[in-house]
Design an enzyme around this catalytic site. Structure first.
Site, PDB file in Angstrom:
ATOM      1  N   HIS A 265       0.513  -8.332  -0.677  1.00 41.14           N
ATOM      2  CA  HIS A 265       0.773  -9.349  -1.700  1.00 41.14           C
ATOM      3  C   HIS A 265      -0.008 -10.626  -1.376  1.00 41.14           C
ATOM      4  CE1 HIS A 265       4.775  -7.505  -2.945  1.00 41.14           C
ATOM      5  NE2 HIS A 265       4.709  -7.055  -1.701  1.00 41.14           N
TER       6      HIS A 265
ATOM      7  N   GLU B  26       2.910 -10.367   2.914  1.00 39.75           N
ATOM      8  CA  GLU B  26       2.380 -11.443   2.085  1.00 39.75           C
ATOM      9  C   GLU B  26       1.232 -12.119   2.823  1.00 39.75           C
ATOM     10  OE1 GLU B  26       3.360 -12.383  -0.943  1.00 39.75           O
ATOM     11  OE2 GLU B  26       5.426 -11.656  -1.189  1.00 39.75           O
TER      12      GLU B  26
ATOM     13  N   HIS C 252       0.253  -5.051  -4.579  1.00 39.34           N
ATOM     14  CA  HIS C 252       1.393  -5.203  -5.492  1.00 39.34           C
ATOM     15  C   HIS C 252       0.974  -4.846  -6.917  1.00 39.34           C
ATOM     16  CE1 HIS C 252       5.140  -7.855  -6.529  1.00 39.34           C
ATOM     17  NE2 HIS C 252       5.364  -6.579  -6.705  1.00 39.34           N
TER      18      HIS C 252
ATOM     19  N   ASP D 102      -1.253  -9.648  -7.798  1.00 35.53           N
ATOM     20  CA  ASP D 102      -1.630  -9.868  -6.401  1.00 35.53           C
ATOM     21  C   ASP D 102      -1.836  -8.543  -5.665  1.00 35.53           C
ATOM     22  OD1 ASP D 102       1.293  -9.643  -6.705  1.00 35.53           O
ATOM     23  OD2 ASP D 102       1.418 -10.071  -4.577  1.00 35.53           O
TER      24      ASP D 102
END
Ligand SMILES: [Zn+2]
Length: 194
Positions: free
Chosen positions: A49, A131, A170, A180
Site C-alpha cells: 500500500h 504501507e 492494494h 495504491d
C-alpha cells in the site's frame, strides 16, 4: 543452502521475525485494530500500500494516530473525514526506511477492506499488509525499496505459504476502489530485489 549461510552470517543487517510474529528491529506501535485470523497458519499473501497523512505530506505522528484511533479530527480538514475509520496495517516503511509494526503477523490487520485475490475474498484473513509512506504521484525512496526488500525476504523465510509470486498491490485486490501503491511503485525493481 545459500539462505542458511546468509542467515548464519554474523552481523547480517537483515531483520528477522520472532515466533510471535514481530519483526526484529521494528519500532512497535500497537494498534487495537486487529483480531484473530480465521486460520492462524494461513499467511499467504503480501499486500503493498501507500499512505501519507495529510495526503502528500510526510513525517509526523498522524499515521500512528490513525492506526491507534487517536487522530484528532480538528487537526486537519482531511482528518475529519477519516478519524473514525478503524484501520491498521502490519507494517509501515517511512520515507527514511524506518519500519513500524502495528499488528503481529499472526493476527489480522485491517488494511485491505473489500478485496479479492485469485477468486478468494477478504484478503485481510490471509495477508500481511505493508504501507509505504508515500502517494500515488511521487516516487518512493531508495531507502524504502531497500528496507522493503529486506523485510519481504524475512517474511518469505518466516511464512512458507508466502512466495514472491503472491505479492499484490492494494489496487490489484480492490480494483476500481483503491489505486495504491500507484504508478510510481517500481514493481520490477522490487521483484528483482527479492
Ligand atoms: Zn491501501
Amino acid at each position: 543452502m545459500i539462505e542458511q549461510t546468509r542467515k548464519a552470517r554474523k552481523g547480517s543487517p537483515r531483520p528477522e521475525v520472532s515466533a510471535d510474529g514481530w519483526l526484529a528491529g521494528a519500532r512497535v506501535c500497537r494498534s487495537p485494530n486487529r483480531d484473530a485470523r480465521p486460520d492462524a497458519d494461513d499467511i499467504s499473501l503480501l499486500v503493498i500500500h501507500n499512505i501519507s497523512l495529510p495526503p502528500g505530506r510526510f513525517g509526523g505522528p498522524y499515521i500512528d494516530q490513525l492506526f491507534s484511533n487517536t487522530l484528532d479530527p480538528a487537526a486537519h480538514p482531511y482528518f475529519a473525514t477519516i478519524h473514525a475509520l478503524r484501520v491498521s496495517s502490519h507494517l509501515l516503511i517511512a520515507r527514511d526506511g524506518r519500519v513500524t509494526q502495528y499488528v503481529p503477523f499472526g493476527e489480522r490487520a485491517w488494511h485491505a477492506g473489500v478485496s479479492v485475490y485469485e477468486g478468494r475474498e477478504r484478503c485481510n484473513d490471509f495477508s500481511i499488509g505493508i504501507e509505504l509512506e508515500g502517494t500515488d504521484d511521487k516516487p518512493f525512496t531508495a531507502k524504502q525499496y531497500a528496507q522493503l526488500a529486506r523485510v519481504t525476504r524475512s517474511l518469505l523465510r518466516a511464512y512458507p505459504r508466502l512466495s514472491a509470486a503472491r505479492i499484490a498491490g492494494h489496487s490489484d485486490i480492490a480494483p476500481g476502489r483503491k489505486t495504491d501503491p500507484g504508478p510510481h511503485f517500481d514493481w520490477r525493481r522490487y521483484r528483482s530485489s527479492l
